[in-house]
Design a protein around this motif. Structure first.
Motif, short mmCIF file in Angstrom:
data_model
loop_
_atom_site.label_atom_id
_atom_site.label_comp_id
_atom_site.label_asym_id
_atom_site.label_seq_id
_atom_site.Cartn_x
_atom_site.Cartn_y
_atom_site.Cartn_z
N HIS A 93 36.51 40.98 43.19
CA HIS A 93 37.08 41.30 44.50
C HIS A 93 35.96 41.89 45.34
O HIS A 93 35.01 42.47 44.83
N ILE A 94 36.07 41.74 46.64
CA ILE A 94 35.01 42.18 47.53
C ILE A 94 34.94 43.71 47.57
O ILE A 94 33.89 44.30 47.39
N GLU A 95 36.09 44.33 47.82
CA GLU A 95 36.18 45.79 47.81
C GLU A 95 37.46 46.15 47.08
O GLU A 95 38.55 45.76 47.49
N ALA A 96 37.34 46.93 46.01
CA ALA A 96 38.47 47.20 45.15
C ALA A 96 39.60 47.92 45.87
O ALA A 96 40.78 47.70 45.58
N ASP A 97 39.26 48.79 46.82
CA ASP A 97 40.30 49.59 47.46
C ASP A 97 40.91 48.90 48.68
O ASP A 97 41.83 49.43 49.29
N ILE A 98 40.41 47.69 49.04
CA ILE A 98 40.95 46.98 50.20
C ILE A 98 41.37 45.57 49.82
O ILE A 98 42.51 45.18 49.99
N HIS A 99 40.43 44.80 49.28
CA HIS A 99 40.68 43.38 49.05
C HIS A 99 41.40 43.14 47.73
O HIS A 99 41.32 43.94 46.80
N LEU A 100 42.10 42.01 47.68
CA LEU A 100 42.79 41.60 46.47
C LEU A 100 41.82 40.86 45.55
O LEU A 100 40.66 40.66 45.88
N GLY A 101 42.32 40.45 44.38
CA GLY A 101 41.43 39.87 43.38
C GLY A 101 41.44 38.36 43.34
O GLY A 101 42.35 37.71 43.84
N HIS A 102 40.37 37.82 42.72
CA HIS A 102 40.23 36.37 42.53
C HIS A 102 39.70 36.12 41.12
O HIS A 102 39.06 36.98 40.52
N GLN A 103 39.94 34.90 40.65
CA GLN A 103 39.58 34.57 39.28
C GLN A 103 39.06 33.14 39.22
O GLN A 103 39.60 32.24 39.87
N ARG A 104 38.02 32.95 38.42
CA ARG A 104 37.45 31.62 38.18
C ARG A 104 37.31 31.42 36.69
O ARG A 104 36.67 32.21 36.00
N SER A 105 37.92 30.35 36.17
CA SER A 105 37.85 30.06 34.74
C SER A 105 37.40 28.62 34.51
O SER A 105 37.69 27.73 35.31
N VAL A 106 36.70 28.43 33.41
CA VAL A 106 36.34 27.09 32.94
C VAL A 106 37.21 26.82 31.72
O VAL A 106 37.21 27.59 30.75
N ILE A 107 37.96 25.72 31.76
CA ILE A 107 38.93 25.41 30.71
C ILE A 107 38.60 24.05 30.10
O ILE A 107 38.25 23.09 30.80
N ASP A 108 38.70 23.98 28.78
CA ASP A 108 38.45 22.74 28.05
C ASP A 108 39.73 21.92 28.05
O ASP A 108 40.63 22.13 27.24
#
Length: 340
Positions: A193-208
């Protein structure tokens, strides 16, 4: 027979009301066309335009009703302006109301369920309905937004038998928590996340995915309502996702899903499309695809999406009208992996 002063005043008042109503139609048509022109020539250079774009689809859709009203009133100027707006609306939304030929997949098919489960902070909160929906849909990959530590534990305990692989990032501020459940091995995983106290989270995964590495994003850009209606904060989140997408290998299948907190008339939506990613619902879905607010009888915002690159062929897109514990309906899509 002479009319009385009382009847004359009554007629005049009625005429005044009709005139005001007709003038309102003229103003409606003029403002709507001005907004479309501003988007064409100015874009979202001003925050007010960016804010209005999140709801612009509503007056565009209602312009058909206003057009029907304007015709018997002979508001010819308004009719012409409304026809221009209607042309844009029909071009943008009509394909999702026409019959579509369902493609017959020849390659591997993947099923994705994306659901903002709504952050809750009470220790005794349960997500029984959401979990029941997830189990009944039986998707290959589930993207969850807004999970805290309590909800992450519940999802893990009740979905673990169906989904042996998971990458969960619960947060103390549960609005920014993200998680992925998968039937396929997760080879890599990153949360940011860009700023923990303001912005929400994002996730990137590599899946087989049956021997093919695919990249799956689970994203949650910031809602402007959380930061004094400042749309630029959401754009910063979208740009952080686009930066990672640009760094991904061009020969890798990529899917980008989640609660984007924008509608399809915003610049943030267009920026993702211009980066080479297509919208599954827009390509194969039926209807407007509204997913929010699930807590109201009528939904009027499409905030949840799955985008794909040219390594996929979209097959289906369905909003599931079941979200007892959340303010979002889940989105379920299927895609075929194209041959190399």
């Amino acid at each position: 027979m002479q009319s009385t002063p009382h009847s004359t005043n009554r007629i005049s008042s009625g005429q005044r009301i009709i005139w005001l109503f007709a003038a309102g139609i003229d103003l409606y048509a003029l403002v709507l066309l001005a907004l479309l022109a501003a988007n064409l020539f100015i874009g979202e250079r001003f925050n007010i335009i960016a804010l209005v774009n999140n709801l612009l689809h509503i007056p565009l859709i209602l312009s058909l009703v206003v057009l029907v009203i304007a015709m018997p009133l002979r508001r010819f100027r308004a009719i012409v302006l409304l026809l221009v707006s209607m042309a844009f609306t029909v071009n943008h939304y009509l394909p999702n109301f026409l019959p579509r030929a369902a493609p017959t997949p020849e390659g591997p098919v993947i099923s994705i369920l994306s659901h903002n489960v709504l952050a809750r902070y009470e220790p005794d909160t349960t997500y029984a309905t959401a979990i029941e929906t997830m189990r009944s849909v039986d998707a290959d990959i589930i993207l969850i937004q807004e999970i805290g530590f309590t909800s992450a534990a519940e999802f893990a305990a009740r979905l673990g038998d169906m989904y042996p692989h998971r990458a969960l990032h619960p947060q103390e501020w549960a609005n920014s928590g993200q998680g992925i459940f998968s039937k396929y091995p997760i080879l890599e995983d990153e949360y940011w996340h860009i700023e923990a106290d303001i912005h929400l989270g994002h996730q990137r995964s590599v899946i087989d995915f049956d021997g093919t590495p695919i990249i799956v994003y689970n994203v949650h850009p910031l809602h402007p309502g959380m930061v004094n209606l400042d749309v630029s904060k959401r754009s910063d989140d979208v740009q952080s996702v686009l930066d990672r997408l640009a760094a991904d290998p061009a020969d890798t299948p990529v899917l980008v899903g989640g609660d984007f907190n924008f509608t399809d008339l915003t610049a943030d939506y267009r920026n993702i499309r211009q980066a080479g990613f297509r919208d599954v619902h827009r390509d194969v879905g039926q209807g407007f695809g509204f997913t929010f607010p699930a807590t109201d009888p009528v939904q009027f915002l499409r905030l949840d999406y799955v985008f794909y690159n040219d390594h996929w062929t979209p097959l289906t897109s369905q909003v599931i009208p079941q979200a007892a514990e959340s303010d979002h309906f889940p989105l379920h899509v299927t895609l075929e992996l194209n041959a190399p």
